[in-house]
Scaffold this motif. Structure first.
Motif, PDB file in Angstrom:
ATOM      1  N   ALA A  23       0.743  -1.202  -0.418  1.00 25.62           N
ATOM      2  CA  ALA A  23      -0.094  -0.284  -0.090  1.00 25.62           C
ATOM      3  C   ALA A  23       1.262   0.907   0.279  1.00 25.62           C
ATOM      4  CB  ALA A  23      -1.303   0.103   1.406  1.00 25.62           C
ATOM      5  N   LYS A  27      -0.143   5.915  -4.879  1.00 26.54           N
ATOM      6  CA  LYS A  27      -0.755   6.319  -4.436  1.00 26.54           C
ATOM      7  C   LYS A  27      -2.656   5.108  -5.600  1.00 26.54           C
ATOM      8  CE  LYS A  27      -0.367  11.503  -3.539  1.00 26.54           C
ATOM      9  NZ  LYS A  27      -0.847  12.543  -4.606  1.00 26.54           N
ATOM     10  N   ASN A  28      -3.138   5.732  -5.278  1.00 28.38           N
ATOM     11  CA  ASN A  28      -4.408   4.829  -6.224  1.00 28.38           C
ATOM     12  C   ASN A  28      -4.145   4.439  -7.810  1.00 28.38           C
ATOM     13  OD1 ASN A  28      -5.789   5.045  -3.990  1.00 28.38           O
ATOM     14  ND2 ASN A  28      -7.667   5.629  -4.177  1.00 28.38           N
ATOM     15  N   THR A  32      -6.571  -0.202 -10.352  1.00 30.66           N
ATOM     16  CA  THR A  32      -7.611  -0.562  -9.310  1.00 30.66           C
ATOM     17  C   THR A  32      -8.529   0.022  -9.303  1.00 30.66           C
ATOM     18  OG1 THR A  32      -7.059   1.734  -8.382  1.00 30.66           O
ATOM     19  CG2 THR A  32      -5.992  -0.401  -7.310  1.00 30.66           C
ATOM     20  N   ASN A  83      -5.770  -4.949  -1.579  1.00 26.63           N
ATOM     21  CA  ASN A  83      -5.310  -3.587  -1.933  1.00 26.63           C
ATOM     22  C   ASN A  83      -6.428  -2.440  -2.411  1.00 26.63           C
ATOM     23  OD1 ASN A  83      -3.331  -1.550  -1.816  1.00 26.63           O
ATOM     24  ND2 ASN A  83      -2.632  -2.087  -3.557  1.00 26.63           N
ATOM     25  N   THR A  84      -7.492  -2.885  -3.496  1.00 28.97           N
ATOM     26  CA  THR A  84      -8.422  -1.657  -3.871  1.00 28.97           C
ATOM     27  C   THR A  84      -9.293  -1.894  -2.894  1.00 28.97           C
ATOM     28  OG1 THR A  84      -8.090  -2.744  -5.487  1.00 28.97           O
ATOM     29  CG2 THR A  84      -9.968  -1.784  -5.627  1.00 28.97           C
ATOM     30  N   SER A  86      -8.946  -2.268   0.714  1.00 28.46           N
ATOM     31  CA  SER A  86      -8.670  -1.311   1.576  1.00 28.46           C
ATOM     32  C   SER A  86      -8.486   0.065   1.645  1.00 28.46           C
ATOM     33  CB  SER A  86      -7.461  -2.178   2.102  1.00 28.46           C
ATOM     34  OG  SER A  86      -5.956  -1.638   1.151  1.00 28.46           O
ATOM     35  N   LYS A  87      -7.720   0.468   0.099  1.00 31.36           N
ATOM     36  CA  LYS A  87      -8.014   2.518  -0.119  1.00 31.36           C
ATOM     37  C   LYS A  87      -9.647   2.406  -0.734  1.00 31.36           C
ATOM     38  CE  LYS A  87      -2.992   1.566  -2.257  1.00 31.36           C
ATOM     39  NZ  LYS A  87      -1.961   1.914  -3.266  1.00 31.36           N
TER      40      LYS A  87
END
Length: 341
Positions: A23, A27-28, A32, A83-84, A86-87
């Protein structure tokens, strides 16, 4: 099945640990599907995506984890999927034991993280998986003998199961009943409104439109199935328990709650006998699962086959044609009425 769930559970645990290392790498990313200028809502699979998209509208960016045409029971998240999630700002999932990876994922989240989560099946009276059998008239003694070894193996692994891992205890297919989807829609509305108060009025307006569609669908199922002469349905996958319960039907399934479960020869013989005794004319199969068993049983009993879609996901063709949960369920109702004449 127990060993398969344990394997998936361990995989999810490892991925949760890895995703927080990753993470900090940027950044994003575009891959994602997340956006910086909207509230990001990640959904576990299609029915939840349908609710979030219908109620969230243009005010939210909804990312669905399971792609079109993929059977949810066969899917496990990769590190990028976790990961997606969690963000994002909100994670919506079905619950009731469907997503075997979700408990480990939630436990792996930072305690001070901003991600809100919601199991949208909350409030629905769940059907106990242990109470479901292939055929209603099966001998209890025979069933006990057949499953004795499986139950013993399950007990050996019981202490290894996480305290919050309820996979296998309940039938997770809540969304297959329009009546349940009304409860789930209300849960999604509340979750969106709590996560983004500024757009609450828009969410409530969209919810009103969706509720009208789902209420009409529920009324049509109630009226047409209530008037049906027959009440027994034979399906390949034991995915229609909530539909059967809510609309007065009796489901007899060739396979269990997982579409990968292998039926025993004795089960098939009992179901074939049941089909002939009850004068059942159609065996139901799913589009995302092989129709071979349904076709075999149909040949043996002189019945025909029809699609009964559990609405777990859209095929690419359905997606392109603009189908959604409601249109899939409308076709299900047409086929049910045809089979139950």
């Amino acid at each position: 099945m127990r060993r398969m769930r344990m394997s998936k559970k361990l995989t999810a645990t490892v991925l949760v640990a890895l995703l927080f290392v990753m993470a900090g790498c940027g950044k994003n990313e575009a891959a994602t599907g997340l956006k910086d200028d909207q509230m990001n809502v990640v959904t576990s699979f299609y029915p939840v995506y349908f609710l979030a998209k219908s109620i969230g509208g243009d005010a939210v960016n909804v990312v669905n984890l399971i792609p079109a045409g993929v059977e949810p029971h066969d899917w496990t998240p990769k590190s990028q999927d976790l990961n997606t999630a969690s963000k994002a700002q909100l994670l919506l999932y079905n619950g009731a034991g469907l997503e075997t990876w979700v408990d480990d994922f939630l436990q792996g989240l930072p305690k001070d993280g901003a991600l809100k989560t919601k199991a949208v099946s909350e409030g629905i009276a769940l059907i106990e998986a242990s109470g479901e059998e292939h055929a209603e008239h099966a001998e209890e003694e025979h069933a006990a003998d057949e499953h004795a070894e499986e139950e013993h193996a399950a007990e050996e692994h019981e202490e290894e199961e996480h305290a919050h891992d309820h996979a296998g205890e309940h039938d997770p297919h809540t969304w297959v009943s329009p009546r349940s989807m009304l409860v789930m829609a209300d849960n999604v509305l509340k979750a969106l409104s709590e996560a983004d108060v500024a757009h609450q009025a828009a969410f409530e307006s969209n919810y009103k439109t969706l509720k009208e569609r789902l209420t009409k669908l529920d009324a049509d199922f109630t009226a047409k199935l209530g008037a049906a002469k027959k009440k027994d349905i034979v399906t390949t996958h034991q995915a229609f328990g909530y539909l059967a319960r809510d609309y007065g039907l009796n489901q007899v399934a060739i396979m269990g709650l997982s579409p990968d479960a292998e039926p025993k020869a004795q089960d098939l013989l009992e179901i074939a006998k049941f089909v002939k005794e009850k004068g059942i004319t159609h065996i139901f199969f799913e589009e995302l699962v092989s129709a071979e068993l349904a076709q075999t049983l149909a040949r043996e009993t002189g019945a025909e086959t029809l699609v009964l879609n559990p609405a777990e996901g859209l095929t690419k063709e359905q997606e392109s044609a603009g189908d959604d949960y409601v249109t899939l369920m409308e076709r299900n109702l047409e086929n049910l009425v045809k089979a139950l004449q």
